[in-house]
Each structure stands twice: as C-alpha cells, then as structure tokens.
Design a protein around this motif. Structure first.
Motif, PDB file in Angstrom:
ATOM      1  N   LEU A  25      -3.093   2.239  -3.848  1.00 57.64           N
ATOM      2  CA  LEU A  25      -2.611   3.614  -3.833  1.00 57.64           C
ATOM      3  C   LEU A  25      -3.718   4.555  -3.379  1.00 57.64           C
ATOM      4  CD1 LEU A  25      -0.602   5.918  -4.581  1.00 57.64           C
ATOM      5  CD2 LEU A  25      -1.550   5.824  -6.888  1.00 57.64           C
ATOM      6  N   ALA A  26      -3.395   5.381  -2.412  1.00 56.88           N
ATOM      7  CA  ALA A  26      -4.321   6.432  -1.971  1.00 56.88           C
ATOM      8  C   ALA A  26      -3.623   7.772  -2.157  1.00 56.88           C
ATOM      9  CB  ALA A  26      -4.714   6.217  -0.511  1.00 56.88           C
ATOM     10  N   VAL A  27      -4.227   8.632  -2.951  1.00 58.23           N
ATOM     11  CA  VAL A  27      -3.675   9.966  -3.170  1.00 58.23           C
ATOM     12  C   VAL A  27      -4.516  10.943  -2.368  1.00 58.23           C
ATOM     13  CG1 VAL A  27      -3.079  11.740  -4.847  1.00 58.23           C
ATOM     14  CG2 VAL A  27      -2.900   9.313  -5.464  1.00 58.23           C
ATOM     15  N   GLN A  28      -3.891  11.585  -1.412  1.00 59.73           N
ATOM     16  CA  GLN A  28      -4.623  12.478  -0.518  1.00 59.73           C
ATOM     17  C   GLN A  28      -4.676  13.893  -1.085  1.00 59.73           C
ATOM     18  OE1 GLN A  28      -2.656  11.991   3.285  1.00 59.73           O
ATOM     19  NE2 GLN A  28      -3.965  10.246   3.789  1.00 59.73           N
ATOM     20  N   GLN A  42       0.706  12.352  -1.390  1.00 59.33           N
ATOM     21  CA  GLN A  42      -0.016  13.623  -1.427  1.00 59.33           C
ATOM     22  C   GLN A  42      -0.271  14.030  -2.865  1.00 59.33           C
ATOM     23  OE1 GLN A  42      -1.169  15.324   1.328  1.00 59.33           O
ATOM     24  NE2 GLN A  42      -0.481  13.498   2.420  1.00 59.33           N
ATOM     25  N   ILE A  62       0.591   5.722   0.276  1.00 62.98           N
ATOM     26  CA  ILE A  62      -0.150   6.969   0.439  1.00 62.98           C
ATOM     27  C   ILE A  62       0.729   8.099  -0.080  1.00 62.98           C
ATOM     28  CG2 ILE A  62      -1.258   8.551   2.060  1.00 62.98           C
ATOM     29  CD1 ILE A  62      -1.721   6.160   3.913  1.00 62.98           C
ATOM     30  N   SER A 121       4.120   8.809  -7.313  1.00 61.33           N
ATOM     31  CA  SER A 121       3.848   7.468  -6.787  1.00 61.33           C
ATOM     32  C   SER A 121       4.765   6.491  -7.519  1.00 61.33           C
ATOM     33  CB  SER A 121       2.390   7.079  -7.028  1.00 61.33           C
ATOM     34  OG  SER A 121       1.508   8.028  -6.465  1.00 61.33           O
ATOM     35  N   SER A 163       0.840  -1.182   0.000  1.00 58.92           N
ATOM     36  CA  SER A 163       0.000   0.000   0.000  1.00 58.92           C
ATOM     37  C   SER A 163       0.880   1.239   0.000  1.00 58.92           C
ATOM     38  CB  SER A 163      -0.948  -0.006   1.203  1.00 58.92           C
ATOM     39  OG  SER A 163      -0.219   0.031   2.406  1.00 58.92           O
ATOM     40  N   SER A 200      -6.300   7.177  -7.248  1.00 59.67           N
ATOM     41  CA  SER A 200      -6.446   6.238  -6.135  1.00 59.67           C
ATOM     42  C   SER A 200      -7.120   4.969  -6.636  1.00 59.67           C
ATOM     43  CB  SER A 200      -7.261   6.864  -5.006  1.00 59.67           C
ATOM     44  OG  SER A 200      -6.589   7.996  -4.486  1.00 59.67           O
TER      45      SER A 200
END
Lengths: 114, 113
Positions: free
Chosen positions: B109-112, B14, B12, B19, B10, B85
């Motif tokens: 993948l989490a893009v905040q 910004q 994360i 990424s 995983s 994401s």
C-alpha cells in the motif's frame, strides 16, 4: 529477551558455503515459524515447530534446507551449499499455543549469496 | 498450495481515502483471521484480528469485515495516511491440531500525500 531475536542480522556468504541462522523466540512461546521473504515479495512458509510435535517441514524448498529446535527454545535454520537464489530475508516468528494468539516476528536475517 | 488468496498485489490511495484489501479462503477449519502490517526493514506485526463469529471489528481507522458464507474477509483503512504505507498480509489459523498461521501473498500500500 523482550522480543524475538535473530542473528546475524546480515550475512554475506559465497555460493556453495553452508550458513546457519539463529532464532531466539520469546520465552514460553511453544510455536515457532521460519519464513523466507525475497525482495518485494510475500512470506514464504518454510517450517513450523509446535511444542513436542513433529515439525511441519512442508515448506522447505529443497533438502539443502533444514531446521532444528531444542525444546521450546532456540531454533537454527541451516542452508547447505548456498545458491544465489537463496538470497532473501529469513524471518522467524513465535507465539503461544492456541488459535487466537499473536505471532511475534524478529527483524530477520538478510542473507546475500555472492 | 495457496490457502489464503489476497488482492490486490499493490494499491495506491490518496491521503484521506479508503484503502481496501481483500482476502479469500477455502478451508472451513480456519477460525482466526489476523492482519499483519510490515514496514520496510521490519518484521510483520499484528494489526487487527477477527474470529468468524463476528462480522466486523473496528480498531481506530482499521476495520475488518468478515463474510463467513462467502469465505471472504477484508481490511478497510479509513482516512488513509502516508504513515500507513506498508505491506499488509492477511492470514488465517487452523484452530484444529496445528494452530498453524497461513499468510496471504501481501499487498503493498502506498498512500500519496
């Protein structure tokens, strides 16, 4: 059809029952795959059909799982005597023959064993 | 038998950041390396792919870097956006008799924002 079609989209079954999942690949695609995806997990390979060659069944987790494909068309994945651990999304993909070809996935069948 | 190893599990990032997802393989018979992107509730879809005779391939914000000698390849997402994401899978194809597609384990993948 325009894409890979899977049915049913959702299936709830009781433990111990048999289920049959269907995949209609894209017309002309000689390769067909079945994968299992548990919640939040990766793609677990189950079986691979390629034209008239013997299928690669190396991913089938137990003898309760079997799959058939008629020529280069429809495939069915059968799970006998379902168990709760069989609950997952079952994905089918198809592609043309060849290394540089794109595999197209269906939307999957979400199987829930209660 | 895991033939394609993928990391991290995983990630994360910004918004606006880069990424990076890495994959490694052992089988030198692999000759096609696609990346698939999967959104929740959907099947994976091809994002970008590379052959081993090329060291880099770029499509928009997505770039594959390939190191044949190290048997490694990676996906770079530049200027990452919240819409990126998803779960990303690297894969490899054995271009011999089977042409079988083999997937890595996936990266969420989490893009905040």
């Amino acid at each position: 059809g325009a894409g890979v079609s899977q049915s049913p989209s959702n299936k709830v079954t009781e433990k111990g029952k048999d289920v049959e999942l269907r995949c209609d690949p894209i017309s002309g695609h000689t390769a067909l795959y079945w994968y299992r995806q548990r919640l939040g997990q990766g793609l677990e390979f189950l079986i691979y059909f390629q034209g008239n060659s013997a299928p690669d069944k190396s991913g089938l987790p137990s003898d309760r799982f079997s799959a058939e494909r008629t020529g280069e068309s429809v495939s069915t994945l059968t799970i006998q005597r379902t168990q709760q651990e069989d609950s997952a999304v079952y994905l089918c993909a198809s592609s043309f023959w060849g290394a540089n070809t794109e595999a197209f996935f269906g939307q999957g069948t979400r199987l829930t064993v209660v | 038998q895991q033939q394609v190893k993928q990391s991290p599990q995983s990630l994360i990032v910004q918004k606006g950041g880069i990424s990076i997802i890495n994959c490694a393989y052992e089988n030198t018979a692999f000759d096609y390396f696609p990346w698939y992107q999967q959104f929740p509730g959907k099947g994976p879809a091809l994002l970008i792919a590379i052959r081993p005779d090329v060291s880099e391939k770029k499509e928009g914000r997505f770039t594959i870097s390939f190191n044949k000698s190290a048997k490694q390849f990676s996906l770079h997402i530049m200027d990452s956006q919240p819409g990126d994401s998803a779960t990303y899978f690297c894969a490899a194809v054995d271009g011999g008799a089977t042409n079988k597609l083999i997937f890595g384990t996936g990266t969420l993948l989490a893009v905040q924002p």
